[in-house]
Design a protein around this motif. Structure first.
Motif, PDB file in Angstrom:
ATOM      1  N   SER A 362      15.379  -0.740 -14.317  1.00  0.00           N
ATOM      2  CA  SER A 362      14.253   0.179 -14.541  1.00  0.00           C
ATOM      3  C   SER A 362      14.717   1.631 -14.591  1.00  0.00           C
ATOM      4  O   SER A 362      13.919   2.564 -14.465  1.00  0.00           O
ATOM      5  N   GLY A 363      16.022   1.820 -14.771  1.00  0.00           N
ATOM      6  CA  GLY A 363      16.565   3.148 -15.037  1.00  0.00           C
ATOM      7  C   GLY A 363      16.865   3.975 -13.793  1.00  0.00           C
ATOM      8  O   GLY A 363      17.145   5.174 -13.894  1.00  0.00           O
ATOM      9  N   ILE A 364      16.811   3.373 -12.619  1.00  0.00           N
ATOM     10  CA  ILE A 364      17.074   4.130 -11.389  1.00  0.00           C
ATOM     11  C   ILE A 364      18.571   4.019 -11.042  1.00  0.00           C
ATOM     12  O   ILE A 364      19.093   2.901 -10.941  1.00  0.00           O
ATOM     13  N   PRO A 365      19.266   5.148 -10.845  1.00  0.00           N
ATOM     14  CA  PRO A 365      20.649   5.040 -10.375  1.00  0.00           C
ATOM     15  C   PRO A 365      20.629   4.587  -8.915  1.00  0.00           C
ATOM     16  O   PRO A 365      20.151   5.314  -8.043  1.00  0.00           O
ATOM     17  N   ALA A 366      21.097   3.386  -8.679  1.00  0.00           N
ATOM     18  CA  ALA A 366      20.952   2.814  -7.338  1.00  0.00           C
ATOM     19  C   ALA A 366      22.280   2.262  -6.854  1.00  0.00           C
ATOM     20  O   ALA A 366      23.190   2.004  -7.644  1.00  0.00           O
ATOM     21  N   VAL A 392      19.142  -1.673  -0.728  1.00  0.00           N
ATOM     22  CA  VAL A 392      19.281  -0.985  -2.024  1.00  0.00           C
ATOM     23  C   VAL A 392      18.659   0.401  -1.886  1.00  0.00           C
ATOM     24  O   VAL A 392      17.526   0.534  -1.402  1.00  0.00           O
ATOM     25  N   VAL A 393      19.412   1.435  -2.291  1.00  0.00           N
ATOM     26  CA  VAL A 393      18.890   2.810  -2.160  1.00  0.00           C
ATOM     27  C   VAL A 393      19.025   3.561  -3.481  1.00  0.00           C
ATOM     28  O   VAL A 393      19.867   3.236  -4.324  1.00  0.00           O
ATOM     29  N   ASP A 394      18.173   4.576  -3.612  1.00  0.00           N
ATOM     30  CA  ASP A 394      18.195   5.452  -4.780  1.00  0.00           C
ATOM     31  C   ASP A 394      19.288   6.500  -4.569  1.00  0.00           C
ATOM     32  O   ASP A 394      19.266   7.231  -3.562  1.00  0.00           O
ATOM     33  N   GLU A 395      20.242   6.575  -5.497  1.00  0.00           N
ATOM     34  CA  GLU A 395      21.366   7.508  -5.315  1.00  0.00           C
ATOM     35  C   GLU A 395      20.937   8.966  -5.407  1.00  0.00           C
ATOM     36  O   GLU A 395      21.601   9.845  -4.882  1.00  0.00           O
ATOM     37  N   ARG A 396      19.788   9.211  -6.056  1.00  0.00           N
ATOM     38  CA  ARG A 396      19.370  10.606  -6.261  1.00  0.00           C
ATOM     39  C   ARG A 396      18.804  11.227  -4.992  1.00  0.00           C
ATOM     40  O   ARG A 396      19.090  12.376  -4.668  1.00  0.00           O
ATOM     41  N   ILE A 400      14.898   4.428   0.272  1.00  0.00           N
ATOM     42  CA  ILE A 400      15.093   2.974   0.290  1.00  0.00           C
ATOM     43  C   ILE A 400      14.260   2.348  -0.821  1.00  0.00           C
ATOM     44  O   ILE A 400      13.064   2.607  -0.934  1.00  0.00           O
ATOM     45  N   LEU A 401      14.911   1.515  -1.652  1.00  0.00           N
ATOM     46  CA  LEU A 401      14.230   0.888  -2.789  1.00  0.00           C
ATOM     47  C   LEU A 401      13.942  -0.588  -2.561  1.00  0.00           C
ATOM     48  O   LEU A 401      13.028  -1.150  -3.163  1.00  0.00           O
ATOM     49  N   GLY A 402      14.760  -1.219  -1.712  1.00  0.00           N
ATOM     50  CA  GLY A 402      14.550  -2.655  -1.530  1.00  0.00           C
ATOM     51  C   GLY A 402      15.505  -3.236  -0.508  1.00  0.00           C
ATOM     52  O   GLY A 402      16.464  -2.582  -0.074  1.00  0.00           O
ATOM     53  N   ALA A 403      15.215  -4.460  -0.110  1.00  0.00           N
ATOM     54  CA  ALA A 403      16.080  -5.169   0.830  1.00  0.00           C
ATOM     55  C   ALA A 403      15.986  -6.663   0.586  1.00  0.00           C
ATOM     56  O   ALA A 403      14.932  -7.172   0.200  1.00  0.00           O
ATOM     57  N   THR A 404      17.109  -7.322   0.800  1.00  0.00           N
ATOM     58  CA  THR A 404      17.150  -8.788   0.779  1.00  0.00           C
ATOM     59  C   THR A 404      17.812  -9.221   2.069  1.00  0.00           C
ATOM     60  O   THR A 404      18.951  -8.831   2.344  1.00  0.00           O
ATOM     61  N   ALA A 425      10.743   6.505   3.261  1.00  0.00           N
ATOM     62  CA  ALA A 425      11.894   6.879   4.106  1.00  0.00           C
ATOM     63  C   ALA A 425      13.221   6.761   3.355  1.00  0.00           C
ATOM     64  O   ALA A 425      13.358   5.993   2.399  1.00  0.00           O
ATOM     65  N   THR A 426      14.192   7.533   3.815  1.00  0.00           N
ATOM     66  CA  THR A 426      15.555   7.425   3.287  1.00  0.00           C
ATOM     67  C   THR A 426      16.362   6.508   4.202  1.00  0.00           C
ATOM     68  O   THR A 426      15.965   6.212   5.331  1.00  0.00           O
ATOM     69  N   TRP A 427      17.538   6.111   3.717  1.00  0.00           N
ATOM     70  CA  TRP A 427      18.377   5.239   4.543  1.00  0.00           C
ATOM     71  C   TRP A 427      18.864   5.943   5.804  1.00  0.00           C
ATOM     72  O   TRP A 427      19.179   5.298   6.800  1.00  0.00           O
ATOM     73  N   GLN A 428      18.870   7.310   5.781  1.00  0.00           N
ATOM     74  CA  GLN A 428      19.310   8.034   6.978  1.00  0.00           C
ATOM     75  C   GLN A 428      18.367   7.788   8.161  1.00  0.00           C
ATOM     76  O   GLN A 428      18.804   7.767   9.307  1.00  0.00           O
TER      77      GLN A 428
END
Ligand SMILES: Cc1cc2nc3c(=O)[nH]c(=O)nc-3n(C[C@H](O)[C@H](O)[C@H](O)COP(=O)(O)OP(=O)(O)OC[C@H]3O[C@@H](n4cnc5c(N)ncnc54)[C@H](O)[C@@H]3O)c2cc1C
Length: 454
Positions: A362-366, A392-396, A400-404, A425-428
């Motif tokens: 979907s075009g997100i740098p992850a 999974v996180v957004d590099e920009r 947090i974008l997702g988890a498995t 939230a962010t991964w931090q």
């Protein structure tokens, strides 16, 4: 036969997870509401889906855990009284169903037991009952699909609709379909003591998940003694004495006492006569809706499985909350929410949001990091080391974008990610969390810490 339509304020078709609370709330706001239901009250979840399958798995997985406890030094033979297990399952179904009936009655919703179809965009009928309303909500769900297998109609096969009525455990069961329903029930049946073969068209089980999820599941299923036939189809079934002969595309012929078909689901739209109301269906028969659950007919909404929404109870229920808000004039859509789901095999699969591939598509740098459960003290101490956690996180912006999460009770643990994602939230944030030792939850900040130097 000409029927005169009785005027009412709202019509709900289907007593599923969204339809019932919507009918009850509309009645609670002073509207006269008619609810059509063609089968048992409560829909798939209560009668043939989540409730019976998880009540059944409670017994099967307890037995599976007890057997694998020999690795901890715990000894003892474990057997399942299948008849008693299924009796308990049916008791839970009945009590949930009665609860739905009480809710509908005490709210003053008029329930019509019959198969509803549209007369026009404002009128719905079932038998001699015919009602007209300015607001109609369709929540008719989906049913098991019957795959095109030669001879299937000539043998009596099981689906999720009939599985829970069984009183005796078949000795040899062939499960057609390696999706989540086939795996949950297949593993459950194996843990009850039957021989199980799972036939899967794709070259791995749960083919919609990432390949290493399938890999863990396949190892676990084989450890339960299940034979997996991958990249394979059932081409023919036939009665053979008391058994069923199941012929596979690779030439193998399996003898089964029961055949369980779990090859997907089809929307319950055929009986509705949507064409009479100008309600468009997509090419697979699902009702077409816009962002606000509105169909192509004025005043007609559709929610849940039948509207092609992710086919889960919590989605249908959340659809109801959103339609209710939309009807009250609020700005809600069906997209502004974080969705998760789980597969209740052992180990479980808990999913939230996007996978790495989905994010990138979907075009997100992850980027993604993965922590094996073998790195978590709790997993080692309790002998439950199969699986991994992935973030999974957004590099920009580090969000947090997702988890498995694959492992023990990850259907619970994954809620941490659903909440973090709802909060943006962010991964931090996760990385700073001080986990309690020794827990599986302690693995979550450890997972986020892999991003610090990554
Ligand atoms: C074996 C199995 C296990 C599952 N496990 C889970 C799980 O663990 N977690 C989870 O979230 N989801 C699970 N699901 C999926 C979940 O059950 C469905 O996604 C959910 O029930 C869909 O709800 P719904 O409101 O869309 O429709 P449904 O609950 O299917 O309700 C639709 C109702 O409409 C009625 N109906 C249909 N056509 C008509 C008509 N023309 N007139 C009148 N009535 C009609 C039907 O009889 C039915 O009662 C499972 C499903 C199965 C089969």
């Amino acid at each position: 036969m000409e029927r005169s339509a009785v005027k009412t304020d709202a019509i709900v078709i289907g007593s599923g997870q969204g339809g019932v609370p919507l009918a009850v709330d509309l009645a609670g706001s002073g509207k006269s509401v008619v609810l059509f239901e063609r089968a048992e009250l409560g829909g798939t979840c209560i009668n043939t889906g989540c409730t019976p399958s998880k009540s059944f798995l409670a017994a099967a997985h307890t037995a599976g855990r007890a057997r694998s406890a020999s690795a901890l030094g715990v000894r003892g033979d474990v057997t399942i009284d299948f008849g008693a297990t299924m009796e308990r399952v049916r008791g839970i179904i009945a009590s949930f169903r009665e609860g739905v009936q009480r809710r509908i009655e005490s709210a003053g919703v008029r329930c019509v037991h019959g198969e509803a179809s549209f007369v026009d965009a404002k009128t719905v009928a079932a038998g001699e009952h015919c009602f007209t309303a300015p607001l109609i909500v369709i929540d008719t769900g989906a049913s098991p699909a019957a795959p095109p297998i030669e001879g299937l109609a000539s043998v009596s096969y099981l689906t999720d609709k009939t599985f829970f009525a069984q009183k005796r455990l078949p000795k040899r069961v062939v499960v057609v379909g390696g999706g989540y329903i086939g795996l949950e029930l297949g593993q459950g049946i194996a843990r009850c003591g039957a021989r199980v073969d799972i036939i899967q068209h794709a070259d791995r089980v749960l083919e919609r998940e990432e390949p290493d999820v399938s890999d863990v599941l396949e190892r676990a299923l084989r450890a339960d003694g299940i034979a997996l036939h991958l990249a394979c189809d059932v081409v023919k079934v036939a009665r053979s004495g008391d058994a069923i002969a199941v012929t596979l595309s690779n030439g193998t012929v399996l003898a089964a006492d029961a055949l369980l078909v779990a090859t997907g689901r089809v929307p319950n739209t055929a009986a509705l006569r949507c064409d009479a109301a100008g309600i468009a269906l997509d090419r697979r028969g699902y009702i077409t809706i816009d962002d606000r659950f509105h169909t192509t007919a004025d005043g007609v909404y559709a929610i849940g499985d039948v509207a092609g929404q992710p086919a889960f109870t919590h989605v249908s229920w959340e659809d109801y909350r959103r339609v209710k808000a939309i009807l009250a004039g609020k700005e809600r859509t069906r997209h502004d929410r974080v969705l998760g789901y789980a597969v209740y095999t052992e180990p479980q699969v808990g999913r939230a949001g996007l996978t790495l591939d989905e994010a990138r598509a979907s075009g997100i740098p992850a980027r993604a990091v993965t922590l094996p459960v073998t790195n978590i003290a709790r997993g080692i101490e309790w002998g439950q080391e199969l699986g991994f956690y992935r973030l999974v996180v957004d590099e920009r912006d580090d969000r947090i974008l997702g988890a498995t999460l694959v492992g023990y009770e990850t259907a619970e643990l994954v809620h941490v990610f659903i909440a973090l994602m709802e909060a943006g939230a962010t991964w931090q944030t996760l990385e700073q969390m001080v986990g309690i030792h020794p827990t599986y939850g302690e693995g979550l900040p450890s997972l986020a810490r892999l991003l610090v130097h990554g």
